[in-house]
Design an enzyme around this catalytic site. Sequence first.
Site, PDB file in Angstrom:
ATOM      1  N   LEU A  70      18.570  53.495  50.614  1.00 53.77           N
ATOM      2  CA  LEU A  70      17.276  53.564  49.954  1.00 53.77           C
ATOM      3  C   LEU A  70      17.153  52.394  48.990  1.00 53.77           C
ATOM      4  CD1 LEU A  70      17.081  57.355  48.933  1.00 53.77           C
ATOM      5  CD2 LEU A  70      16.261  56.292  51.044  1.00 53.77           C
ATOM      6  N   ASN A  71      16.012  51.764  48.987  1.00 51.23           N
ATOM      7  CA  ASN A  71      15.749  50.678  48.043  1.00 51.23           C
ATOM      8  C   ASN A  71      15.159  51.287  46.777  1.00 51.23           C
ATOM      9  OD1 ASN A  71      15.080  48.418  46.618  1.00 51.23           O
ATOM     10  ND2 ASN A  71      13.943  47.428  48.269  1.00 51.23           N
ATOM     11  N   ASN A  94      28.116  56.874  39.170  1.00 55.23           N
ATOM     12  CA  ASN A  94      29.064  56.213  38.262  1.00 55.23           C
ATOM     13  C   ASN A  94      28.731  54.732  38.115  1.00 55.23           C
ATOM     14  OD1 ASN A  94      30.119  55.600  40.961  1.00 55.23           O
ATOM     15  ND2 ASN A  94      31.993  54.907  39.957  1.00 55.23           N
ATOM     16  N   GLY A  96      27.158  51.297  36.201  1.00 53.92           N
ATOM     17  CA  GLY A  96      27.407  50.740  34.890  1.00 53.92           C
ATOM     18  C   GLY A  96      26.389  51.193  33.864  1.00 53.92           C
ATOM     19  N   LYS A 135      31.277  47.862  29.511  1.00 51.88           N
ATOM     20  CA  LYS A 135      31.601  48.042  30.922  1.00 51.88           C
ATOM     21  C   LYS A 135      33.072  48.427  31.064  1.00 51.88           C
ATOM     22  CE  LYS A 135      28.049  44.939  32.687  1.00 51.88           C
ATOM     23  NZ  LYS A 135      27.735  43.740  33.477  1.00 51.88           N
ATOM     24  N   ASP A 167      40.508  55.519  37.615  1.00 49.76           N
ATOM     25  CA  ASP A 167      39.420  55.803  38.557  1.00 49.76           C
ATOM     26  C   ASP A 167      39.627  57.145  39.259  1.00 49.76           C
ATOM     27  OD1 ASP A 167      37.623  53.709  38.259  1.00 49.76           O
ATOM     28  OD2 ASP A 167      38.645  52.418  39.681  1.00 49.76           O
ATOM     29  N   GLY A 226      64.615  53.384  31.875  1.00 54.90           N
ATOM     30  CA  GLY A 226      65.404  54.348  31.123  1.00 54.90           C
ATOM     31  C   GLY A 226      66.823  53.893  30.875  1.00 54.90           C
TER      32      GLY A 226
END
Length: 403
Positions: A70-71, A94, A96, A135, A167, A226
């Site tokens: 879709l535009n 999600n 910006g 951002k 993410d 460790g």
Amino acid sequence: MAALDGMRILDMTQYEAGTSCTQSLAWLGADVVKVEQPGIGDPGRGRAAGNNIDREYFIVWNSNKRSVTLNLGTPEGRELLLSMAPKYDVFIENYGPGVVEKLDIGYDVMRERNPEIIYLRIKGFGTSGPYSHYKCMDMVAQAAAGAFSITGNPDGPPMRPGPTMGDAGTGMQAALAVTAAWAQKQRTGKGQFIELAMQEAMTYYMRTAISHTGYGKRPTPRMGNGSNPFVSLYPCAPGGANDYVFVMAVNPRMWAAVCRTIGKPDLLEDERFASAAARQRNGTELTAEIAAWTRTKTKKEAMTELAEAGVCASQIYETSDLFDDPHLVERDFIHDLAHPEHGDIRLLGWPARMSASSVEIEPAPLLGQHTDNVLEEDLGLTTEEIASLRDRGAIGNEQSGPA
């Protein structure tokens, strides 16, 4: 039936934080319709960078979805999205900071069309606070949550972690929130607004490290691999970059099993190693004893012998090793699929195994593959009406394929 059969999701996500959320919901049975920009789609496809076929990155995060182009920059394209909203339970984005506001498709707008909509936003730093306009991508979220500061050697700089927890870890929490909101909606008939900030979500995976801060009074140090010889990495034959076994012999029984497995039961009587404190003090000598044995074994051999003896241990798998791991193969975790652009591909599966819910993994959709079908299904548009929308630039010119 699939667990989330009947849940419908308008998916306006990109890259990974959002796509991991919607893919997990699709794998649980939700009908996920991915809304993409004509010609380019989700930037994760790589089309904007000049790729003429989808990147592997996109394919591994977008299976079991349908794609509609879709535009949204045109009034007609935006109206199509809003007209579709009443047919869906959930809207997820999600993008910006400021993108949804610029398109004027925020929660209040969507709720006018569908008062029961569950509306999820994933943002780097949320929609309020002094960082809300910053951002953010995965590693920025990890840096902002402290993950870099605990990764690396004690005498070295902070180090970028390997997994993309900022993410995908956020995406998993988002999927849980959506599922909970949908369950609540079954009881109340009401939708709601959900927001996740990646920085905040990432701190959930930091809680063990944060538990060493004295409730925020001091930083957690970097530990590297460790200094404890029983929680450590050991080199194996033939000495390649990832030829190591990781050992966690965390109790006396495992310590004894290590000694027997490496053929040194006499170490159990050695005064240098008579107690946990002594073993820690003489860690260099003990590490050398164990490493002398692991260097004679491949990492697979070392893992097998230690694990069979009851020691917590694993070879260091390379990412490609997972696809041929006999354990994962026997558990049907590796899926062979046919992709229209890439041919035969292999994908890792979904880890949750549910006795009363099963969904077959399907390849990620081509860009706009389902545009015609979804517009006909949701809005009752005819072939001629869809062609007219395409001519006017409200939807993409991609050739729609099978539903």
